[in-house]
Structure formats: C-alpha cells, structure tokens
Design an enzyme around this catalytic site. Structure first.
Site, PDB file in Angstrom:
ATOM      1  N   ASP A  42      -0.319  -7.493   1.520  1.00 51.77           N
ATOM      2  CA  ASP A  42       0.168  -6.266   1.829  1.00 51.77           C
ATOM      3  C   ASP A  42       1.843  -6.181   1.753  1.00 51.77           C
ATOM      4  O   ASP A  42       2.392  -5.582   2.933  1.00 51.77           O
ATOM      5  CB  ASP A  42      -0.204  -5.481   2.992  1.00 51.77           C
ATOM      6  CG  ASP A  42       0.014  -3.840   2.822  1.00 51.77           C
ATOM      7  OD1 ASP A  42       0.328  -3.313   1.646  1.00 51.77           O
ATOM      8  OD2 ASP A  42      -0.214  -3.123   3.867  1.00 51.77           O
ATOM      9  N   SER A  77       4.770   2.401   8.269  1.00 49.27           N
ATOM     10  CA  SER A  77       4.125   1.272   7.258  1.00 49.27           C
ATOM     11  C   SER A  77       5.402   0.926   6.530  1.00 49.27           C
ATOM     12  O   SER A  77       5.890   1.580   5.660  1.00 49.27           O
ATOM     13  CB  SER A  77       3.039   1.904   6.473  1.00 49.27           C
ATOM     14  OG  SER A  77       1.956   2.142   7.160  1.00 49.27           O
ATOM     15  N   HIS A  92       0.722  -1.046  -0.023  1.00 47.92           N
ATOM     16  CA  HIS A  92      -0.118  -0.101   0.144  1.00 47.92           C
ATOM     17  C   HIS A  92       0.833   1.063   0.078  1.00 47.92           C
ATOM     18  O   HIS A  92       0.498   2.230  -0.232  1.00 47.92           O
ATOM     19  CB  HIS A  92      -0.741  -0.015   1.383  1.00 47.92           C
ATOM     20  CG  HIS A  92      -0.389   0.156   2.573  1.00 47.92           C
ATOM     21  ND1 HIS A  92      -0.188  -0.478   3.383  1.00 47.92           N
ATOM     22  CD2 HIS A  92      -0.038   1.464   3.102  1.00 47.92           C
ATOM     23  CE1 HIS A  92       0.430  -0.189   4.312  1.00 47.92           C
ATOM     24  NE2 HIS A  92       0.426   1.271   4.290  1.00 47.92           N
TER      25      HIS A  92
END
Length: 381
Positions: free
Chosen positions: A125, A201, A95
């Site tokens: 992901d 992230s 992402h």
C-alpha cells in the site's frame, strides 16, 4: 676570585636542569592520562540541544505534508502525503490514489497543484505522486537504515487542513505486524498508539527523537485505538526506483484550470480558517517567512518582509480562539478571530498581555488562496 663564584654557578645550573626535568616528567604524565570532565551544566545543555522542541518538529514537518484530493465520476477521495525529495515527489498510500481519475494536492500554505502518479504498489500500500511546482520545496528527512523499536515516541501527521486535529502523539506499541486489508498486504508493520483516521492515510510517522520519517500511516482500527504504519525502510528502495525512472513529460497531470471550480462554500470556509490559523501558528513559532508567503500581492507590496517581520518580533507568546467565518461576494471569506498576545519591548522588564479581535479577508489570487487584508480592533488589555 673565580673559585668564590664557582659554587653558586654550579648550584644554579643544577637547579635549572632539575626544573627542566620535572617539566618533562609532568608533561609526559599528563599526556598519558585522560582527563574526565563531569560538569552537570554542560551535560544539561548538551541534553537539551539533542531534544528537539515538539512544536517546532510539528511546524517544520507540516510544511512538507500535503492533503491529497482525488476525483472520479463517482466520488471525491482525500488522504495525505509528504514530500521526500527535491523533485516534488510525494509518498502516500496506494489506496488513496488508485481510484482517482485526477489528483490535486493542497500544501500547508494552502496552495493547490495538479499531481500525477509516478509509481504505485500492487500488493504493497505505497504510491508516489509528483508535483513539479514543489521541486526544491522543503522535504522531510527519511530514515533509511534504522528500524523503530517498541516504546519509541512518535508523531503522526495527516493532511494540513484541520491542523489541530490531525497531529497525534503516541508510541510504537508493537512491531512485525502482518495482515491484509482491501487487497494490500501489510508485512512487518508498526503498531502505534497514535490515532490514524481516513484523513491521515499516507501521512508521515515521525520519530520524536530525531524528527525523521520512520513510517507511512496507513490503517487504523474502527475504534481508533490502534493504528498501523508501514516502515519506510522497507519501501524506500522501491520508491526511489520509481522516482528515478520517470520524467515529467511521461506523466498525466490534471488541468490547473479545473482547480477549485466546484468548491463548496463550507470547503472555502474550512480553507480560509486553516490559512488564518496557520498564519498565526507561524507567527507564534517565529516562522515569519511562512507567514509572509500567505499574504496577497497587494499586502506584500505595501509591506516588505523586513517590515512585516519587525512588526512581530516583540511577541513573546501568542494564543488564539475559535475562528468565526462568513462567505462574502466573489468567493471571499471573512474570518474573525480573537488573538491574545504577550509582548515584551527591549526597555521593559515585564510582559504586557493584550487581546485583539482580528478580521482576515481570504480570497483567490492566481488560483491560490491568499490573505488579502488584515484589520484589528483591540478588545481588552
């Protein structure tokens, strides 16, 4: 006359034979037994050698953590990643890069390089991007077999910018968590107490015990109290397959000439302050090589590495305050920061504490931020 000496001779022979027999008996007895040594000093040294220093783990790991900057016609995207092999390949979240038209990475020593996508998961992901210039660079050791367990202590790292705010500590607070977010399925995820934000992230989740990467930080709750990390053992086979199947000439890299072209003044200041604090952190932990690489060419020409290192080896401890910065001409940045140093010379029994105000000039050199000059004024001792 011979009879008079026969008795002593026989007695001597018998004594020698008895002594040899006892020696063999004792040797066999010792060989058949295990001797247990329970020395608390030895046990303490062995225990301390297995327990890595937290600051060292963070500093060493940060060398392999990068900030990922993606761009498209609508927005800028930021995230994190970490180098995991000698090809310059970086693991991150899908992402972070899926909507980017161009991708750059910013390393711990503030260098910026174009990157290209090597592989990207559709349901999982996870993604891999490559920076050829980072081939052979420090890579984190990845745990490929053992699953983490509830209660294990962990360190979550994000992008290197804002170092003090992107390292969080916690534990594995749950395992085998299954859920979906934004079209990605998270199966068997680790639930962690370490805070995960948008900037984290794609960053690594590191075992406090071993220093190895055990997960990819991916999702956090809105209140920041719970984070989730993808176990690296679940995706390492797919990641390795991607990296083995792609050659550099098959990849589409962004143009190096575009790096930093539209950088805003506040971003320049943030980068300059990061370089300054990273330099000081490196000195504090005695990583003089990392600190020396941040210097511009003119500083390195006038100061060899050995001379540079010898100028700091007498530092026993180092702390610094909040930097203050301003933008100068030619996009150079002046960073002023107070540094308190405890020094101990070989012929001294006690340390001496002194606070100095340092002025760093940070600017571009070969499209990379470098420390162009360092001046100081002693403020108190």
């Amino acid at each position: 006359m011979h009879k008079k000496h026969t008795g002593p001779i026989i007695a001597t022979v018998l004594a020698a034979a008895l002594g040899i027999g006892l020696m063999f008996l004792i040797n066999n007895l010792w060989s058949s037994q295990t001797i247990a040594v329970n020395n608390p000093i030895i046990n303490k040294v062995e225990s301390e050698s297995r327990s890595s220093d937290l600051k060292s783990i963070i500093h060493e790991a940060e060398k392999s953590v990068v900030q990922i900057e993606g761009q498209n016609e609508y927005s800028n995207i930021t995230g994190s990643g970490f180098i995991f092999n000698d090809k310059g390949d970086i693991i991150t979240n899908a992402h972070v890069v899926r909507d980017a038209d161009v991708i750059y990475v910013r390393t711990a020593n503030a260098r910026v390089y174009p990157a290209a996508v090597v592989g990207m998961g559709q349901d999982t992901d996870v993604a891999v991007i490559r920076v050829p210039q980072l081939a052979g660079h420090n890579a984190l050791t990845v745990e490929t077999e053992k699953q983490a367990e509830t209660g294990d202590e962990v360190i979550a790292l994000g992008s290197p910018h804002g170092f003090q705010n992107t390292v969080t500590l916690g534990i594995i607070s749950g395992t085998e968590r299954d859920f979906s977010v934004d079209g990605f399925n998270y199966d068997n995820a680790y639930q962690i107490s370490a805070r995960i934000t948008h900037g984290n992230s794609g960053g690594p989740l590191i075992s406090r015990e071993t220093g190895n990467v055990i997960g990819i930080n991916s999702v956090g709750t809105e209140d920041g109290t719970i984070g989730f990390s993808i176990p690296i053992v679940d995706v390492i086979d797919q990641v390795t397959k991607w990296t083995n199947e792609v050659q550099n000439d098959q990849l589409d890299f962004a143009s190096s000439s575009d790096i930093g072209k539209d950088t805003k003044s506040d971003e320049l200041i943030d980068s300059a302050e990061y370089i300054t604090t990273y330099f000081l952190d490196s000195i504090a932990i005695r990583d003089y090589v990392a600190a020396y690489t941040l210097l511009g060419s003119s500083m390195q020409l006038s100061n060899s590495y050995t001379e540079f290192r010898d100028g700091y080896t007498h530092f026993a401890d180092l702390e610094y305050g909040q930097p203050s910065s301003k933008l100068l001409d030619d996009n150079q940045i002046e960073v002023t920061i107070d540094v308190t140093v405890k020094t101990k010379l070989p012929d001294q029994l006690e340390t001496k504490e002194e606070t100095t105000s340092y002025k760093f000039i940070i600017g571009h050199e070969n499209n990379q931020f470098k420390i162009l000059s360092i001046t100081n004024t002693k403020s108190q001792g």
